[in-house]
Write a protein that holds these residues in place. Structure first.
Motif: not given
Length: 518
Positions: A244-251, A356-368
Protein backbone atom coordinates in the motif's frame (compact mmCIF):
# COMPACT_ATOMS: atom_id res chain seq x y z
CA UNK A 1 -39.36 -18.90 3.71
CA UNK A 2 -39.64 -19.04 -0.08
CA UNK A 3 -36.62 -20.40 -1.94
CA UNK A 4 -35.38 -19.40 -5.38
CA UNK A 5 -32.96 -21.25 -7.66
CA UNK A 6 -30.35 -18.77 -8.92
CA UNK A 7 -27.68 -18.85 -11.57
CA UNK A 8 -24.72 -16.47 -11.42
CA UNK A 9 -23.56 -16.47 -15.00
CA UNK A 10 -21.42 -14.91 -17.70
CA UNK A 11 -23.21 -13.33 -20.66
CA UNK A 12 -21.23 -14.23 -23.80
CA UNK A 13 -20.04 -11.92 -26.58
CA UNK A 14 -22.08 -11.52 -29.79
CA UNK A 15 -19.97 -13.92 -31.86
CA UNK A 16 -20.42 -16.69 -29.31
CA UNK A 17 -24.17 -16.05 -29.13
CA UNK A 18 -24.36 -16.30 -32.91
CA UNK A 19 -22.64 -19.71 -32.88
CA UNK A 20 -24.94 -20.91 -30.10
CA UNK A 21 -28.08 -19.76 -31.91
CA UNK A 22 -27.02 -21.53 -35.10
CA UNK A 23 -26.62 -24.83 -33.24
CA UNK A 24 -29.88 -24.23 -31.37
CA UNK A 25 -31.75 -23.79 -34.66
CA UNK A 26 -30.50 -27.17 -35.90
CA UNK A 27 -31.49 -28.89 -32.65
CA UNK A 28 -35.01 -27.42 -32.77
CA UNK A 29 -35.43 -28.70 -36.32
CA UNK A 30 -34.63 -32.16 -35.01
CA UNK A 31 -36.65 -31.81 -31.79
CA UNK A 32 -39.29 -29.03 -31.98
CA UNK A 33 -40.19 -29.65 -28.35
CA UNK A 34 -36.88 -28.14 -27.25
CA UNK A 35 -36.31 -24.51 -26.34
CA UNK A 36 -35.18 -21.50 -28.33
CA UNK A 37 -32.39 -19.22 -27.19
CA UNK A 38 -34.48 -16.13 -26.54
CA UNK A 39 -35.52 -13.77 -23.76
CA UNK A 40 -36.68 -16.72 -21.64
CA UNK A 41 -33.63 -18.84 -22.40
CA UNK A 42 -30.65 -16.47 -22.43
CA UNK A 43 -27.36 -17.88 -23.77
CA UNK A 44 -24.91 -18.02 -20.84
CA UNK A 45 -22.02 -19.73 -19.12
CA UNK A 46 -22.88 -20.76 -15.57
CA UNK A 47 -20.50 -19.88 -12.77
CA UNK A 48 -22.63 -21.06 -9.87
CA UNK A 49 -26.14 -22.37 -9.23
CA UNK A 50 -27.59 -22.42 -5.73
CA UNK A 51 -30.80 -22.21 -3.75
CA UNK A 52 -31.20 -19.09 -1.59
CA UNK A 53 -34.07 -17.43 0.24
CA UNK A 54 -35.90 -14.96 -1.97
CA UNK A 55 -35.75 -12.41 0.84
CA UNK A 56 -31.93 -12.52 0.69
CA UNK A 57 -31.59 -11.78 -3.02
CA UNK A 58 -30.41 -8.18 -2.57
CA UNK A 59 -27.74 -9.27 -0.11
CA UNK A 60 -26.66 -12.08 -2.43
CA UNK A 61 -26.33 -9.63 -5.33
CA UNK A 62 -24.34 -7.21 -3.18
CA UNK A 63 -21.95 -9.96 -2.10
CA UNK A 64 -21.32 -10.94 -5.72
CA UNK A 65 -20.82 -7.30 -6.79
CA UNK A 66 -18.18 -6.91 -4.08
CA UNK A 67 -16.29 -9.82 -5.64
CA UNK A 68 -16.62 -8.46 -9.17
CA UNK A 69 -15.17 -5.11 -8.15
CA UNK A 70 -11.83 -6.82 -7.59
CA UNK A 71 -11.90 -9.10 -10.64
CA UNK A 72 -11.48 -8.28 -14.33
CA UNK A 73 -13.85 -10.96 -15.59
CA UNK A 74 -15.03 -8.92 -18.58
CA UNK A 75 -11.49 -8.77 -19.96
CA UNK A 76 -10.60 -12.45 -19.75
CA UNK A 77 -10.57 -14.60 -22.85
CA UNK A 78 -11.19 -18.31 -23.03
CA UNK A 79 -11.74 -20.81 -25.82
CA UNK A 80 -14.70 -22.87 -26.99
CA UNK A 81 -13.34 -26.33 -27.76
CA UNK A 82 -16.24 -28.61 -28.73
CA UNK A 83 -19.70 -29.93 -27.85
CA UNK A 84 -20.89 -31.96 -24.87
CA UNK A 85 -24.19 -33.66 -24.11
CA UNK A 86 -26.12 -34.73 -21.02
CA UNK A 87 -28.49 -37.65 -21.63
CA UNK A 88 -32.09 -37.64 -20.37
CA UNK A 89 -34.30 -40.58 -21.48
CA UNK A 90 -34.16 -40.62 -25.29
CA UNK A 91 -33.04 -36.98 -25.46
CA UNK A 92 -29.79 -35.13 -24.85
CA UNK A 93 -29.07 -31.63 -23.55
CA UNK A 94 -26.32 -30.12 -25.71
CA UNK A 95 -23.78 -27.43 -24.90
CA UNK A 96 -20.59 -25.79 -26.13
CA UNK A 97 -17.57 -26.62 -23.98
CA UNK A 98 -15.64 -23.60 -22.68
CA UNK A 99 -12.04 -24.15 -21.63
CA UNK A 100 -11.71 -23.70 -17.86
CA UNK A 101 -9.04 -21.18 -16.92
CA UNK A 102 -7.44 -20.42 -13.58
CA UNK A 103 -9.26 -17.08 -13.58
CA UNK A 104 -12.66 -18.73 -14.04
CA UNK A 105 -12.01 -21.34 -11.36
CA UNK A 106 -10.84 -18.67 -8.92
CA UNK A 107 -13.85 -16.48 -9.68
CA UNK A 108 -16.22 -19.40 -9.15
CA UNK A 109 -14.70 -20.18 -5.75
CA UNK A 110 -14.94 -16.56 -4.70
CA UNK A 111 -18.62 -16.60 -5.68
CA UNK A 112 -19.18 -19.75 -3.62
CA UNK A 113 -17.54 -18.14 -0.59
CA UNK A 114 -19.41 -14.86 -1.05
CA UNK A 115 -22.91 -16.34 -1.02
CA UNK A 116 -22.22 -19.21 1.39
CA UNK A 117 -23.95 -17.34 4.26
CA UNK A 118 -27.16 -17.26 2.19
CA UNK A 119 -27.07 -20.69 0.52
CA UNK A 120 -29.68 -23.38 1.24
CA UNK A 121 -28.51 -26.94 0.70
CA UNK A 122 -31.69 -28.49 -0.72
CA UNK A 123 -34.54 -27.11 -2.80
CA UNK A 124 -37.47 -28.30 -4.92
CA UNK A 125 -39.00 -27.53 -8.28
CA UNK A 126 -41.04 -24.72 -6.73
CA UNK A 127 -37.90 -22.59 -6.54
CA UNK A 128 -37.53 -22.50 -10.34
CA UNK A 129 -39.07 -20.19 -12.90
CA UNK A 130 -42.31 -21.76 -14.22
CA UNK A 131 -42.20 -23.60 -17.51
CA UNK A 132 -44.04 -21.72 -20.31
CA UNK A 133 -46.26 -24.78 -20.84
CA UNK A 134 -47.09 -25.05 -17.14
CA UNK A 135 -45.42 -28.45 -16.81
CA UNK A 136 -43.41 -29.71 -13.85
CA UNK A 137 -39.71 -28.92 -13.49
CA UNK A 138 -37.71 -32.03 -14.41
CA UNK A 139 -36.06 -33.84 -11.52
CA UNK A 140 -32.58 -33.80 -13.14
CA UNK A 141 -32.81 -30.00 -13.19
CA UNK A 142 -33.56 -29.89 -9.46
CA UNK A 143 -30.81 -32.43 -8.74
CA UNK A 144 -28.32 -30.42 -10.78
CA UNK A 145 -28.72 -27.36 -8.54
CA UNK A 146 -28.86 -29.44 -5.34
CA UNK A 147 -25.55 -31.06 -6.23
CA UNK A 148 -23.78 -28.19 -7.95
CA UNK A 149 -21.17 -27.31 -5.31
CA UNK A 150 -18.55 -30.04 -5.19
CA UNK A 151 -19.39 -32.17 -8.24
CA UNK A 152 -19.36 -29.12 -10.56
CA UNK A 153 -16.93 -26.73 -8.88
CA UNK A 154 -13.17 -26.33 -8.50
CA UNK A 155 -11.27 -28.90 -10.53
CA UNK A 156 -14.67 -30.43 -11.44
CA UNK A 157 -15.86 -27.17 -13.01
CA UNK A 158 -16.55 -27.60 -16.71
CA UNK A 159 -17.86 -24.28 -18.04
CA UNK A 160 -20.22 -24.59 -20.96
CA UNK A 161 -22.94 -22.81 -22.89
CA UNK A 162 -26.14 -24.87 -23.15
CA UNK A 163 -27.54 -24.58 -26.67
CA UNK A 164 -30.59 -26.88 -26.80
CA UNK A 165 -32.12 -30.34 -26.75
CA UNK A 166 -32.02 -32.98 -29.46
CA UNK A 167 -32.74 -36.64 -30.00
CA UNK A 168 -29.98 -39.09 -29.12
CA UNK A 169 -29.12 -40.04 -32.69
CA UNK A 170 -29.09 -36.47 -33.96
CA UNK A 171 -26.86 -35.29 -31.12
CA UNK A 172 -24.39 -38.13 -31.69
CA UNK A 173 -24.13 -37.13 -35.36
CA UNK A 174 -23.77 -33.45 -34.41
CA UNK A 175 -20.90 -34.19 -32.05
CA UNK A 176 -19.15 -36.26 -34.71
CA UNK A 177 -18.89 -33.23 -37.00
CA UNK A 178 -15.59 -31.28 -37.00
CA UNK A 179 -15.65 -28.44 -34.46
CA UNK A 180 -13.68 -25.27 -35.16
CA UNK A 181 -12.49 -23.81 -31.85
CA UNK A 182 -13.15 -20.10 -31.29
CA UNK A 183 -12.45 -17.44 -28.68
CA UNK A 184 -14.97 -16.59 -26.01
CA UNK A 185 -15.27 -13.42 -23.90
CA UNK A 186 -17.92 -12.41 -21.36
CA UNK A 187 -19.61 -9.04 -21.85
CA UNK A 188 -21.44 -8.96 -18.51
CA UNK A 189 -22.18 -10.94 -15.36
CA UNK A 190 -25.81 -11.46 -14.38
CA UNK A 191 -27.96 -13.19 -11.80
CA UNK A 192 -30.95 -15.16 -13.15
CA UNK A 193 -33.68 -17.37 -11.80
CA UNK A 194 -33.15 -20.84 -13.22
CA UNK A 195 -35.79 -22.47 -15.42
CA UNK A 196 -36.26 -26.08 -16.49
CA UNK A 197 -33.22 -27.76 -18.08
CA UNK A 198 -31.05 -25.13 -16.32
CA UNK A 199 -32.00 -22.29 -18.66
CA UNK A 200 -31.45 -18.69 -17.60
CA UNK A 201 -35.10 -17.66 -17.62
CA UNK A 202 -35.70 -14.58 -15.44
CA UNK A 203 -32.98 -11.93 -15.24
CA UNK A 204 -32.89 -10.49 -11.73
CA UNK A 205 -29.69 -8.39 -11.58
CA UNK A 206 -27.09 -7.02 -13.98
CA UNK A 207 -24.19 -7.57 -11.60
CA UNK A 208 -21.36 -6.29 -13.79
CA UNK A 209 -23.09 -2.93 -14.32
CA UNK A 210 -23.40 -2.54 -10.57
CA UNK A 211 -19.78 -3.62 -10.12
CA UNK A 212 -18.27 -1.43 -12.85
CA UNK A 213 -15.97 1.04 -11.06
CA UNK A 214 -15.70 3.22 -14.18
CA UNK A 215 -19.23 3.41 -15.63
CA UNK A 216 -18.60 6.74 -17.41
CA UNK A 217 -15.78 5.12 -19.40
CA UNK A 218 -16.77 3.32 -22.58
CA UNK A 219 -15.51 -0.24 -22.87
CA UNK A 220 -12.32 0.09 -24.87
CA UNK A 221 -8.55 -0.13 -24.74
CA UNK A 222 -8.10 2.80 -22.34
CA UNK A 223 -10.53 1.46 -19.74
CA UNK A 224 -9.18 -2.07 -20.02
CA UNK A 225 -5.58 -0.93 -19.57
CA UNK A 226 -6.49 1.12 -16.49
CA UNK A 227 -8.32 -1.77 -14.82
CA UNK A 228 -5.67 -4.30 -15.79
CA UNK A 229 -2.83 -2.22 -14.34
CA UNK A 230 -4.64 -1.57 -11.06
CA UNK A 231 -5.43 -5.28 -10.74
CA UNK A 232 -1.78 -6.20 -11.44
CA UNK A 233 -0.36 -4.07 -8.64
CA UNK A 234 -3.09 -4.71 -6.04
CA UNK A 235 -3.76 -8.45 -6.38
CA UNK A 236 -1.94 -10.50 -3.76
CA UNK A 237 0.17 -13.15 -5.43
CA UNK A 238 0.63 -11.12 -8.61
CA UNK A 239 4.30 -10.76 -9.63
CA UNK A 240 3.67 -6.99 -9.83
CA UNK A 241 1.92 -6.67 -6.47
CA UNK A 242 2.91 -3.52 -4.57
CA UNK A 243 2.38 -2.80 -0.89
CA UNK A 244 0.00 0.00 0.00
CA UNK A 245 2.75 2.49 0.84
CA UNK A 246 4.08 2.35 -2.73
CA UNK A 247 0.73 2.97 -4.42
CA UNK A 248 1.19 6.65 -5.27
CA UNK A 249 -0.86 8.29 -8.04
CA UNK A 250 -0.38 11.89 -9.23
CA UNK A 251 -2.86 13.97 -11.20
CA UNK A 252 -2.59 17.29 -12.92
CA UNK A 253 -5.65 19.44 -12.21
CA UNK A 254 -6.42 21.95 -15.00
CA UNK A 255 -7.46 20.04 -18.12
CA UNK A 256 -7.04 16.67 -16.39
CA UNK A 257 -9.58 16.77 -13.56
CA UNK A 258 -11.58 19.83 -14.66
CA UNK A 259 -11.59 22.13 -17.73
CA UNK A 260 -9.06 24.85 -18.43
CA UNK A 261 -11.16 26.69 -21.01
CA UNK A 262 -11.92 29.41 -21.84
CA UNK A 263 -9.21 30.02 -19.23
CA UNK A 264 -7.82 28.24 -16.15
CA UNK A 265 -10.34 28.55 -13.35
CA UNK A 266 -7.82 30.21 -11.05
CA UNK A 267 -7.26 32.86 -13.71
CA UNK A 268 -11.03 33.43 -13.85
CA UNK A 269 -10.99 33.90 -10.08
CA UNK A 270 -8.09 36.35 -10.30
CA UNK A 271 -9.79 38.43 -12.99
CA UNK A 272 -13.03 38.58 -11.03
CA UNK A 273 -11.05 39.67 -7.96
CA UNK A 274 -9.28 42.28 -10.09
CA UNK A 275 -12.63 43.73 -11.16
CA UNK A 276 -13.50 44.30 -7.50
CA UNK A 277 -10.03 45.65 -6.73
CA UNK A 278 -10.06 48.22 -9.48
CA UNK A 279 -13.18 49.84 -8.03
CA UNK A 280 -11.18 50.94 -5.00
CA UNK A 281 -7.84 51.33 -6.81
CA UNK A 282 -8.68 52.86 -10.21
CA UNK A 283 -5.03 53.66 -10.88
CA UNK A 284 -4.50 49.96 -11.61
CA UNK A 285 -6.36 50.45 -14.88
CA UNK A 286 -3.27 52.01 -16.45
CA UNK A 287 -1.32 48.76 -16.15
CA UNK A 288 -1.16 46.99 -19.58
CA UNK A 289 -1.58 43.58 -18.01
CA UNK A 290 -4.58 44.73 -16.01
CA UNK A 291 -6.04 46.06 -19.24
CA UNK A 292 -5.40 42.72 -20.94
CA UNK A 293 -7.03 40.85 -18.04
CA UNK A 294 -10.12 43.05 -18.02
CA UNK A 295 -10.40 42.68 -21.80
CA UNK A 296 -10.17 38.89 -21.51
CA UNK A 297 -6.95 38.82 -23.55
CA UNK A 298 -5.64 35.56 -22.15
CA UNK A 299 -3.04 35.25 -24.89
CA UNK A 300 -1.33 38.40 -23.65
CA UNK A 301 -1.35 37.13 -20.07
CA UNK A 302 0.14 33.80 -21.08
CA UNK A 303 3.12 35.24 -22.93
CA UNK A 304 6.55 34.32 -21.59
CA UNK A 305 8.00 31.07 -20.28
CA UNK A 306 6.14 31.37 -16.99
CA UNK A 307 3.00 33.24 -18.10
CA UNK A 308 4.48 36.55 -16.97
CA UNK A 309 1.33 38.61 -17.39
CA UNK A 310 -0.79 36.14 -15.48
CA UNK A 311 1.82 36.04 -12.69
CA UNK A 312 1.47 39.82 -12.42
CA UNK A 313 -2.30 39.56 -12.05
CA UNK A 314 -1.88 36.85 -9.45
CA UNK A 315 0.53 39.11 -7.58
CA UNK A 316 -2.12 41.81 -7.47
CA UNK A 317 -4.94 39.54 -6.37
CA UNK A 318 -3.25 36.80 -4.33
CA UNK A 319 -0.72 38.62 -2.16
CA UNK A 320 -0.69 41.03 0.76
CA UNK A 321 -3.55 39.18 2.47
CA UNK A 322 -3.64 36.53 5.12
CA UNK A 323 -4.17 32.91 4.16
CA UNK A 324 -7.54 33.02 5.95
CA UNK A 325 -8.61 36.07 3.95
CA UNK A 326 -7.53 34.37 0.73
CA UNK A 327 -9.43 31.19 1.64
CA UNK A 328 -12.58 33.22 2.32
CA UNK A 329 -12.24 35.00 -1.03
CA UNK A 330 -11.91 31.70 -2.92
CA UNK A 331 -14.89 30.16 -1.13
CA UNK A 332 -17.04 33.23 -1.82
CA UNK A 333 -16.08 33.13 -5.49
CA UNK A 334 -16.87 29.42 -5.84
CA UNK A 335 -20.25 30.01 -4.21
CA UNK A 336 -21.22 32.75 -6.66
CA UNK A 337 -19.27 32.45 -9.93
CA UNK A 338 -20.59 30.48 -12.92
CA UNK A 339 -18.73 29.09 -15.90
CA UNK A 340 -19.51 31.26 -18.98
CA UNK A 341 -20.33 28.28 -21.23
CA UNK A 342 -22.02 25.82 -18.88
CA UNK A 343 -23.69 28.25 -16.47
CA UNK A 344 -22.74 26.04 -13.54
CA UNK A 345 -20.51 26.65 -10.51
CA UNK A 346 -16.90 25.92 -11.37
CA UNK A 347 -16.54 23.23 -8.72
CA UNK A 348 -19.42 21.26 -10.29
CA UNK A 349 -17.46 20.90 -13.54
CA UNK A 350 -15.04 18.15 -12.60
CA UNK A 351 -14.72 15.32 -15.10
CA UNK A 352 -16.93 12.46 -13.94
CA UNK A 353 -14.71 9.73 -15.49
CA UNK A 354 -11.68 11.07 -13.64
CA UNK A 355 -13.64 11.31 -10.39
CA UNK A 356 -14.48 7.63 -10.85
CA UNK A 357 -10.80 6.85 -11.38
CA UNK A 358 -9.85 8.74 -8.21
CA UNK A 359 -12.48 6.81 -6.26
CA UNK A 360 -11.39 3.47 -7.68
CA UNK A 361 -7.75 4.12 -6.85
CA UNK A 362 -8.73 5.16 -3.33
CA UNK A 363 -10.76 1.95 -2.95
CA UNK A 364 -7.62 0.02 -3.91
CA UNK A 365 -5.51 1.75 -1.25
CA UNK A 366 -3.80 4.25 -3.53
CA UNK A 367 -2.79 7.65 -2.18
CA UNK A 368 -3.85 10.29 -4.70
CA UNK A 369 -1.96 13.57 -5.06
CA UNK A 370 -2.69 16.61 -7.17
CA UNK A 371 0.50 17.91 -8.81
CA UNK A 372 -0.51 21.05 -10.65
CA UNK A 373 0.85 24.32 -11.93
CA UNK A 374 -2.04 26.02 -10.13
CA UNK A 375 -1.55 27.83 -6.88
CA UNK A 376 -1.41 25.47 -3.93
CA UNK A 377 -3.35 27.85 -1.65
CA UNK A 378 -6.12 28.19 -4.25
CA UNK A 379 -6.54 24.42 -4.63
CA UNK A 380 -6.30 23.51 -0.97
CA UNK A 381 -9.45 25.48 -0.22
CA UNK A 382 -11.73 23.03 -2.03
CA UNK A 383 -9.88 19.84 -3.08
CA UNK A 384 -11.04 17.71 -0.15
CA UNK A 385 -14.68 18.59 -0.70
CA UNK A 386 -14.50 18.22 -4.50
CA UNK A 387 -12.03 15.35 -5.04
CA UNK A 388 -11.76 13.69 -1.65
CA UNK A 389 -8.06 14.60 -1.63
CA UNK A 390 -6.86 16.20 1.61
CA UNK A 391 -5.02 19.53 1.33
CA UNK A 392 -1.72 18.03 2.44
CA UNK A 393 -1.78 15.90 -0.73
CA UNK A 394 -1.67 18.91 -3.06
CA UNK A 395 1.59 19.95 -4.73
CA UNK A 396 1.28 23.23 -6.59
CA UNK A 397 2.95 26.55 -7.33
CA UNK A 398 4.05 28.28 -4.15
CA UNK A 399 5.59 31.50 -2.87
CA UNK A 400 6.90 32.59 0.50
CA UNK A 401 4.39 32.98 3.30
CA UNK A 402 5.32 35.13 6.29
CA UNK A 403 4.36 34.58 9.92
CA UNK A 404 3.23 37.32 12.29
CA UNK A 405 1.79 37.23 15.79
CA UNK A 406 -0.91 39.90 15.99
CA UNK A 407 -3.14 40.89 18.86
CA UNK A 408 -5.82 38.65 17.31
CA UNK A 409 -3.47 35.71 17.16
CA UNK A 410 -1.01 34.13 14.71
CA UNK A 411 -1.46 34.91 11.01
CA UNK A 412 0.22 33.88 7.78
CA UNK A 413 0.46 36.45 4.99
CA UNK A 414 0.86 35.59 1.32
CA UNK A 415 3.66 37.10 -0.76
CA UNK A 416 5.03 36.45 -4.24
CA UNK A 417 8.63 36.15 -3.07
CA UNK A 418 10.66 33.04 -3.96
CA UNK A 419 8.04 31.90 -6.42
CA UNK A 420 8.18 28.21 -7.35
CA UNK A 421 6.17 27.40 -10.48
CA UNK A 422 5.17 23.74 -10.32
CA UNK A 423 5.02 23.14 -14.06
CA UNK A 424 6.97 21.19 -16.67
CA UNK A 425 10.36 20.19 -15.18
CA UNK A 426 9.24 21.68 -11.88
CA UNK A 427 6.70 18.87 -11.35
CA UNK A 428 9.19 16.03 -10.74
CA UNK A 429 11.08 18.42 -8.45
CA UNK A 430 7.88 19.16 -6.54
CA UNK A 431 7.07 15.45 -6.27
CA UNK A 432 10.50 14.77 -4.81
CA UNK A 433 10.34 17.68 -2.37
CA UNK A 434 6.77 17.29 -1.15
CA UNK A 435 5.85 13.62 -1.67
CA UNK A 436 9.20 11.86 -1.31
CA UNK A 437 8.11 8.79 -3.27
CA UNK A 438 8.17 8.16 -6.98
CA UNK A 439 4.62 7.70 -8.31
CA UNK A 440 3.51 4.59 -10.14
CA UNK A 441 0.53 6.29 -11.84
CA UNK A 442 0.66 9.68 -13.53
CA UNK A 443 -2.31 11.36 -15.22
CA UNK A 444 -1.97 14.61 -17.17
CA UNK A 445 -3.18 16.33 -20.29
CA UNK A 446 -0.50 18.66 -21.62
CA UNK A 447 3.18 19.22 -22.26
CA UNK A 448 3.24 20.78 -18.80
CA UNK A 449 2.87 17.20 -17.55
CA UNK A 450 5.45 15.74 -19.92
CA UNK A 451 8.32 15.68 -17.41
CA UNK A 452 6.03 14.25 -14.71
CA UNK A 453 5.00 11.42 -17.06
CA UNK A 454 8.64 10.71 -17.86
CA UNK A 455 9.65 10.74 -14.20
CA UNK A 456 6.86 8.31 -13.33
CA UNK A 457 7.38 5.78 -16.11
CA UNK A 458 10.96 5.79 -17.41
CA UNK A 459 13.29 3.36 -15.59
CA UNK A 460 10.92 3.16 -12.64
CA UNK A 461 11.92 0.05 -10.64
CA UNK A 462 8.22 -0.52 -9.92
CA UNK A 463 5.41 -1.13 -12.42
CA UNK A 464 4.19 2.21 -13.73
CA UNK A 465 1.37 3.70 -15.78
CA UNK A 466 1.05 6.97 -17.70
CA UNK A 467 -2.22 8.49 -18.92
CA UNK A 468 -2.92 11.55 -21.08
CA UNK A 469 -6.39 13.09 -21.34
CA UNK A 470 -6.69 14.23 -24.97
CA UNK A 471 -9.32 16.92 -25.48
CA UNK A 472 -11.12 15.83 -28.66
CA UNK A 473 -14.76 16.68 -27.91
CA UNK A 474 -15.74 20.20 -28.97
CA UNK A 475 -19.46 19.42 -28.57
CA UNK A 476 -19.48 18.40 -24.90
CA UNK A 477 -16.26 20.16 -23.88
CA UNK A 478 -13.38 21.55 -25.97
CA UNK A 479 -11.11 20.15 -28.69
CA UNK A 480 -7.46 21.18 -28.70
CA UNK A 481 -3.89 19.94 -28.52
CA UNK A 482 -1.22 21.82 -30.50
CA UNK A 483 -3.43 24.89 -30.86
CA UNK A 484 -5.15 26.11 -27.73
CA UNK A 485 -6.63 29.46 -26.74
CA UNK A 486 -5.93 28.69 -23.09
CA UNK A 487 -3.27 26.62 -21.34
CA UNK A 488 -2.90 22.91 -22.08
CA UNK A 489 -0.80 22.73 -25.24
CA UNK A 490 -0.20 19.08 -26.08
CA UNK A 491 2.45 18.20 -28.66
CA UNK A 492 5.59 16.62 -27.23
CA UNK A 493 3.90 14.33 -24.71
CA UNK A 494 1.39 13.16 -27.32
CA UNK A 495 4.19 12.41 -29.77
CA UNK A 496 6.10 10.40 -27.17
CA UNK A 497 3.09 8.48 -25.85
CA UNK A 498 3.25 5.48 -28.25
CA UNK A 499 6.94 4.94 -27.57
CA UNK A 500 6.48 5.07 -23.81
CA UNK A 501 3.26 3.06 -23.72
CA UNK A 502 1.28 5.93 -22.18
CA UNK A 503 -2.47 5.53 -22.51
CA UNK A 504 -4.03 8.36 -24.50
CA UNK A 505 -7.65 8.88 -23.50
CA UNK A 506 -9.77 10.15 -26.38
CA UNK A 507 -12.36 12.22 -24.53
CA UNK A 508 -14.90 11.94 -27.35
CA UNK A 509 -14.56 8.18 -27.84
CA UNK A 510 -13.64 6.93 -24.37
CA UNK A 511 -16.01 8.90 -22.13
CA UNK A 512 -19.79 8.48 -22.29
CA UNK A 513 -20.24 11.39 -19.88
CA UNK A 514 -18.12 14.46 -19.15
CA UNK A 515 -19.71 16.01 -16.05
CA UNK A 516 -22.16 14.87 -13.42
CA UNK A 517 -25.77 15.59 -14.45
CA UNK A 518 -27.20 18.80 -13.03
Amino acid sequence: MTLIAINILLDPDAATVERAQATNARLRTDYPGGFALDANHAPHITLLQRFVHTADLDEVAKAVVDVLRTEQSLHWQSKATGLYDLAYKNLALVGIVIEPTEDLIRLQQRMIDAIAPFAVEKGTGEAFAPRPDGGAISQPTVDYVNNFVGPRTGQNYHPHLTVGIGTRGFVDALKAEPFEAFSFRAVSVSLYQVGDYGVAQNKLYDLSAAADPLPSWNDGAAKRQILTFIARVTTAGSPDFLPQAERIAVFDNDGCLWPENPMPFQAAFAIDELKHRILVEPALASDPMVQAALAGDLGKLLEGDHFDGLMQILALTHTGMTTDEFRDAVEAWLASAKHPRYGRPYDELTYLPMQELLNYLRANDFKNFIVSGGGVDFMRVWVERVYGIPPEQVVGSTARTTFELRDSGPVLTKTLDYLFVNDKAGKPVGIHQFIGRRPIICCGNSDGDHAMLQYTTINNPRPSFGLIVHHTDDEREYAYDANTKSTGKLVEALREAPTRGWVVVDMKQDWNAIFRPE
